[in-house]
Motif scaffolding. Structure first.
Motif, short mmCIF file in Angstrom:
data_model
loop_
_atom_site.label_atom_id
_atom_site.label_comp_id
_atom_site.label_asym_id
_atom_site.label_seq_id
_atom_site.Cartn_x
_atom_site.Cartn_y
_atom_site.Cartn_z
N THR A 241 0.83 -1.21 0.00
CA THR A 241 0.00 0.00 0.00
C THR A 241 0.86 1.24 0.00
N THR A 242 1.91 1.24 0.83
CA THR A 242 2.82 2.38 0.87
C THR A 242 3.46 2.62 -0.49
N HIS A 243 3.95 1.56 -1.10
CA HIS A 243 4.62 1.69 -2.40
C HIS A 243 3.63 2.15 -3.47
N ILE A 244 2.41 1.64 -3.43
CA ILE A 244 1.41 2.02 -4.44
C ILE A 244 1.05 3.50 -4.30
N ILE A 245 0.96 4.00 -3.07
CA ILE A 245 0.69 5.43 -2.85
C ILE A 245 1.78 6.27 -3.49
N ILE A 246 3.04 5.89 -3.27
CA ILE A 246 4.17 6.63 -3.85
C ILE A 246 4.14 6.55 -5.37
N VAL A 247 3.80 5.39 -5.90
CA VAL A 247 3.74 5.23 -7.36
C VAL A 247 2.72 6.19 -7.97
N PHE A 248 1.56 6.29 -7.35
CA PHE A 248 0.54 7.21 -7.87
C PHE A 248 0.97 8.67 -7.72
N LEU A 249 1.60 9.00 -6.58
CA LEU A 249 2.05 10.38 -6.38
C LEU A 249 3.13 10.76 -7.38
N MET A 250 4.01 9.82 -7.69
CA MET A 250 5.13 10.10 -8.58
C MET A 250 4.72 10.06 -10.04
N PHE A 251 3.97 9.04 -10.42
CA PHE A 251 3.71 8.80 -11.83
C PHE A 251 2.45 9.51 -12.34
N GLY A 252 1.49 9.77 -11.46
CA GLY A 252 0.26 10.42 -11.89
C GLY A 252 0.50 11.76 -12.58
N PRO A 253 1.16 12.71 -11.91
CA PRO A 253 1.44 14.00 -12.56
C PRO A 253 2.35 13.86 -13.78
N ALA A 254 3.34 12.95 -13.71
CA ALA A 254 4.26 12.77 -14.83
C ALA A 254 3.51 12.27 -16.07
N ILE A 255 2.57 11.35 -15.88
CA ILE A 255 1.78 10.85 -17.00
C ILE A 255 0.93 11.98 -17.59
N ILE A 278 5.89 19.64 -4.05
CA ILE A 278 5.21 19.01 -2.91
C ILE A 278 5.52 17.53 -2.80
N PHE A 279 5.23 16.76 -3.85
CA PHE A 279 5.37 15.32 -3.78
C PHE A 279 6.79 14.83 -3.50
N PRO A 280 7.84 15.43 -4.11
CA PRO A 280 9.19 14.93 -3.81
C PRO A 280 9.56 15.01 -2.34
N LEU A 281 9.02 16.00 -1.62
CA LEU A 281 9.31 16.11 -0.20
C LEU A 281 8.48 15.13 0.62
N MET A 282 7.33 14.74 0.09
CA MET A 282 6.43 13.88 0.85
C MET A 282 6.73 12.40 0.71
N ASN A 283 7.33 11.98 -0.40
CA ASN A 283 7.51 10.55 -0.65
C ASN A 283 8.22 9.81 0.48
N PRO A 284 9.44 10.24 0.88
CA PRO A 284 10.12 9.52 1.97
C PRO A 284 9.37 9.61 3.29
#
Length: 308
Positions: A241-255, A278-284
């Motif tokens: 779940t954690t990894h999937i959240i990061i995947v959506f945060l990272m890839f959603g805007p990029a797509i 915002i997202f780069p600071l939140m991922n870790p």
């Protein structure tokens, strides 16, 4: 002077996030507070993992690299954006623009590949636990760490080479608050249809394939652990779940930004703000808040220094 062979544009002017001074001031305050609070947290994550011998598993090595990449990524756009909010004219040199664009895609592409590496690590740990120490040995881990940096460099240098070949001899106003491929290409004094297709293939298709591949890998992991014990299933579910959240945060805007033709949409700047600031600071931070071992180690580290 031959426009086709000469680059006469020596600087670009950012039109900024918005034309409203009040809105810019509000965004400035929000980003500054967010930046000053979250950025030190990323470095604290790195120091915690480096100083605690109990966090020596490959997962934590990858997590510290993710925090480093995200912290470095946030230095590319945020500091200059904050300064530009207080300036009447937002100007960047041609070389500065190309440099910003290079590091933006270098670290962004590297982080996407690092997420793929972390997905592979979780697959081996959950689906092949008896072979984990053999597969994820020290040599393999260091090779997997090198892969995102090398892949990010290749991805970014291709973008830069394609842009450097374009002539810029006229308009120099970028409808954005930082230099990125879609806005820079629009200012070229030549037909950019082929270059746009190459850019969409390089960034957009790569992003989409990685995104679908990551979702598929986590679906396979969850499918494999469906018959496991309750404790093992809950731990795997929490990790995925954690990894999937990061995947959506990272890839959603990029797509949204890179998988379509380079046309302007009203939401472009807002999506770019979240994607680059915002997202780069939140991922870790999201990883840390959902990882009990890292949180416990951070508490021990704080208690130790408070006692000292």
């Amino acid at each position: 002077m031959e426009k086709e062979n000469s680059t006469v544009v020596t600087e670009f002017i950012f039109l900024g996030l918005t034309q409203s001074h009040d809105v810019e001031l509000l965004v400035f305050m929000l980003v500054l507070v967010f930046y000053l609070i979250i950025l030190p947290g990323n470095f604290f994550i790195i120091f915690t993992i480096r100083l605690d011998p109990g966090l020596s598993a490959p997962l934590y090595l990858f997590l510290s690299n993710l925090a480093f990449m995200d912290a470095s990524y946030s230095f590319i756009v945020s500091p200059r954006m904050l300064m530009d909010f207080l300036s009447e004219q937002k100007v960047i040199s041609y070389r500065g623009c190309i440099t910003q664009l290079f590091f933006l895609h270098f670290l962004g592409g590297g982080e996407m590949l690092l997420l793929a590496v972390m997905a592979f690590d979780r697959y081996i740990a959950i689906c092949r636990p008896l072979h984990y120490s053999i597969v994820m040995n020290s040599r393999v881990c260091h090779a997997l760490l090198l892969l995102p940096w090398l892949g990010g460099f290749i991805h970014s240098i291709v973008q830069v080479i394609l842009i450097l070949r374009l002539p810029f001899c006229g308009p120099n106003q970028l409808d954005n608050f930082f230099c990125d491929v879609p806005q820079v290409i629009k200012l070229a004094c030549t037909d950019t249809f082929v270059v746009e297709l190459l850019m969409v293939f390089n960034s957009g298709l790569l992003t989409l394939v990685c995104f679908l591949g990551l979702l598929t890998s986590y679906a396979v992991i969850l499918f494999r652990v469906r018959g496991s014990s309750s404790e093992g299933k809950n731990k795997a579910l929490s990790t995925c779940t954690t990894h999937i959240i990061i995947v959506f945060l990272m890839f959603g805007p990029a797509i949204f930004i890179y998988t379509r033709p380079f046309r302007s949409f009203p939401a472009d700047k807002v999506v770019a703000l979240f994607h680059t600031v915002i997202f780069p600071l939140m991922n870790p931070v999201i990883y840390t808040l959902r990882n009990q071992e890292v949180k416990a180690s951070m508490k021990r580290l704080l208690n130790r220094h408070m006692v000292c």
